[in-house]
Write a protein that holds these residues in place. Structure first.
Motif, PDB file in Angstrom:
ATOM      1  N   GLU A 152       0.920  -1.105  -0.130  1.00  0.00           N
ATOM      2  CA  GLU A 152       0.040  -0.147  -0.015  1.00  0.00           C
ATOM      3  C   GLU A 152       0.742   1.170  -0.108  1.00  0.00           C
ATOM      4  O   GLU A 152       2.013   1.151   0.566  1.00  0.00           O
ATOM      5  N   LYS A 179      -6.983   3.617 -11.697  1.00  0.00           N
ATOM      6  CA  LYS A 179      -7.736   3.646 -10.325  1.00  0.00           C
ATOM      7  C   LYS A 179      -7.306   3.625  -9.115  1.00  0.00           C
ATOM      8  O   LYS A 179      -7.663   4.181  -8.022  1.00  0.00           O
ATOM      9  N   ALA A 180      -6.271   2.780  -8.790  1.00  0.00           N
ATOM     10  CA  ALA A 180      -5.538   2.504  -7.588  1.00  0.00           C
ATOM     11  C   ALA A 180      -4.735   3.798  -7.306  1.00  0.00           C
ATOM     12  O   ALA A 180      -4.450   4.078  -6.032  1.00  0.00           O
ATOM     13  N   VAL A 203      -5.509   6.839  -8.191  1.00  0.00           N
ATOM     14  CA  VAL A 203      -6.285   8.194  -7.810  1.00  0.00           C
ATOM     15  C   VAL A 203      -7.158   7.780  -6.341  1.00  0.00           C
ATOM     16  O   VAL A 203      -7.213   8.699  -5.921  1.00  0.00           O
ATOM     17  N   THR A 204      -7.160   6.594  -6.344  1.00  0.00           N
ATOM     18  CA  THR A 204      -7.805   6.290  -4.944  1.00  0.00           C
ATOM     19  C   THR A 204      -6.512   6.810  -3.768  1.00  0.00           C
ATOM     20  O   THR A 204      -6.998   7.253  -3.027  1.00  0.00           O
ATOM     21  N   ALA A 205      -5.399   6.308  -4.145  1.00  0.00           N
ATOM     22  CA  ALA A 205      -4.441   6.819  -3.106  1.00  0.00           C
ATOM     23  C   ALA A 205      -4.241   8.403  -3.091  1.00  0.00           C
ATOM     24  O   ALA A 205      -4.154   9.074  -2.133  1.00  0.00           O
ATOM     25  N   LYS A 265      -6.787  10.615  -3.614  1.00  0.00           N
ATOM     26  CA  LYS A 265      -8.035  10.864  -3.012  1.00  0.00           C
ATOM     27  C   LYS A 265      -7.861  10.729  -1.504  1.00  0.00           C
ATOM     28  O   LYS A 265      -8.448  11.724  -0.633  1.00  0.00           O
ATOM     29  N   ASN A 266      -7.266   9.641  -1.151  1.00  0.00           N
ATOM     30  CA  ASN A 266      -6.912   9.150   0.406  1.00  0.00           C
ATOM     31  C   ASN A 266      -5.715   9.975   0.935  1.00  0.00           C
ATOM     32  O   ASN A 266      -5.753   9.932   2.287  1.00  0.00           O
ATOM     33  N   GLU A 297     -13.839  11.980 -10.750  1.00  0.00           N
ATOM     34  CA  GLU A 297     -13.231  11.567  -9.434  1.00  0.00           C
ATOM     35  C   GLU A 297     -12.949  12.439  -8.507  1.00  0.00           C
ATOM     36  O   GLU A 297     -12.875  12.217  -7.191  1.00  0.00           O
TER      37      GLU A 297
END
Length: 351
Positions: A66, A105-106, A108-110, A112-113, A146
């Protein structure tokens, strides 16, 4: 004085059959890059190992599960997948598109987080990325969904900045898509970006005409007289330094663009043909107007040279530096707003 933490640069790997991995790995093969940022690549250990072996690149990396486990001073690879995808350099395959989207996608998720600070995307193929859960013509449209804000496709170098009123739509639909509301929104976005992201206090913006010769007073289309001119006048009266519409055929050849901080083109090719002609290899595609920073190189997958070790990574490296600079400029803008006496700039000695 406490040293600032290095910017965490999230990287989506792009099409595995193109030059994405190559330009990413070549950028960070030079260990001095790690003095500027902490790279976090979203792919897999096995994929990166295969690519570096095939390309003959000598780099070491830190495999993690991660993004939050990334180490400074290391090239970090987040294992987004465990299987070994087939890599067929130079071929546009469905599998290549699927893994490009998994990486994106992974990442972009990171982003955003808050696990990465900025996002730099390697090239994708707009055809093979299409899927049931991904029906976007490209990165910009997906990121607009997103992330928060009003997105603007903004092609930038230090000397030239070109934004688009419309981007990935057919030429036949351009005139109908350009409305007073769209123009006001894009001008506001580009002005805000120039101020906050690039530190230009009173930017001058040029708008290019929709029709040849900006319609020639209505002889070649009514849109420039009916839509662009009244809106430009209205925006100007509000205090924004916006000018035009200018005839696109002579605007760049006459060096007229040098009088402005940015140019807003009516449609994709009107802006990108001159930009890439003048700046290819040094340009950066920046998605302005969003609450997060995303950049990419100014080229595509380049299937014709994929896997041959011939890819020039200059534009990708510029994309990394531009993302870092914009992130720092945004920090500085916030700090200066709170304390106008404070001044600092990102030093870019190594470019």
């Amino acid at each position: 004085m406490e040293e600032r933490q290095k910017i965490k640069v999230g990287i989506s790997i792009g099409d595995l059959n193109g030059i994405g991995c190559e330009v990413v790995l070549k950028t960070f093969e030079d260990s001095r890059m790690l003095d500027f940022c902490t790279p976090i690549i979203f792919a897999s250990n096995k994929t990166i190992s295969y690519q570096k072996s095939e390309l003959g690149l000598e780099i070491n990396y830190n495999g993690i599960q991660e993004a939050s486990k990334a180490l400074e001073g290391k090239i970090n690879v987040v294992n987004v997948w465990r299987e070994i995808p087939a890599i067929n350099f130079g071929e546009a395959t469905k599998e290549g598109g699927d893994y490009a989207i998994k990486s994106l996608k992974a990442a972009v998720t990171a982003l955003k987080n808050g696990e990465v600070d900025v996002l730099v995307t390697a090239p994708i193929n707009k055809n093979n990325i299409q899927a049931e859960d991904f029906k976007f013509p490209g990165h910009t449209d997906y990121l607009a969904q997103e992330l928060e804000g009003e997105s603007l496709m903004f092609m930038v170098t230090d000397e030239l900045k070109v934004g688009l009123l419309t981007d990935h739509i057919a030429v036949k639909d351009v005139a109908q898509a350009i409305t007073p509301e769209l123009i006001k929104s894009k001008v506001a976005t580009i002005e805000k970006s120039l101020k906050i992201d690039f530190g230009i206090s009173k930017p001058k913006i040029a708008l290019l005409g929709i029709n040849p010769h900006s319609g020639d007073n209505g002889i070649i289309g009514q849109e420039d007289d009916a839509i662009l001119k009244p809106v430009i006048k209205e925006i100007s009266e509000s205090g924004t330094l916006v000018y035009g519409p200018y005839s696109a055929d002579s605007f760049f050849g006459s060096d007229g663009f040098k009088k402005f901080d940015a140019i807003l083109a009516a449609y994709h090719d009107q802006g990108l043909i001159p930009f890439k002609t003048l700046s290819f290899g040094k340009g950066v595609n920046y998605t302005a107007g969003l609450n997060k920073v995303r950049t990419s190189p100014d080229h595509g997958t380049a299937y014709e040279i994929a896997g041959k070790g011939k890819a020039d990574h200059s534009s990708f490296k510029e994309a990394v530096f531009t993302a870092i600079e914009i992130f720092r400029n945004r920090e500085e803008f916030t700090e200066l707003t709170a304390n106008p006496l404070k001044k600092s700039r990102l030093k870019r000695e190594f470019r």
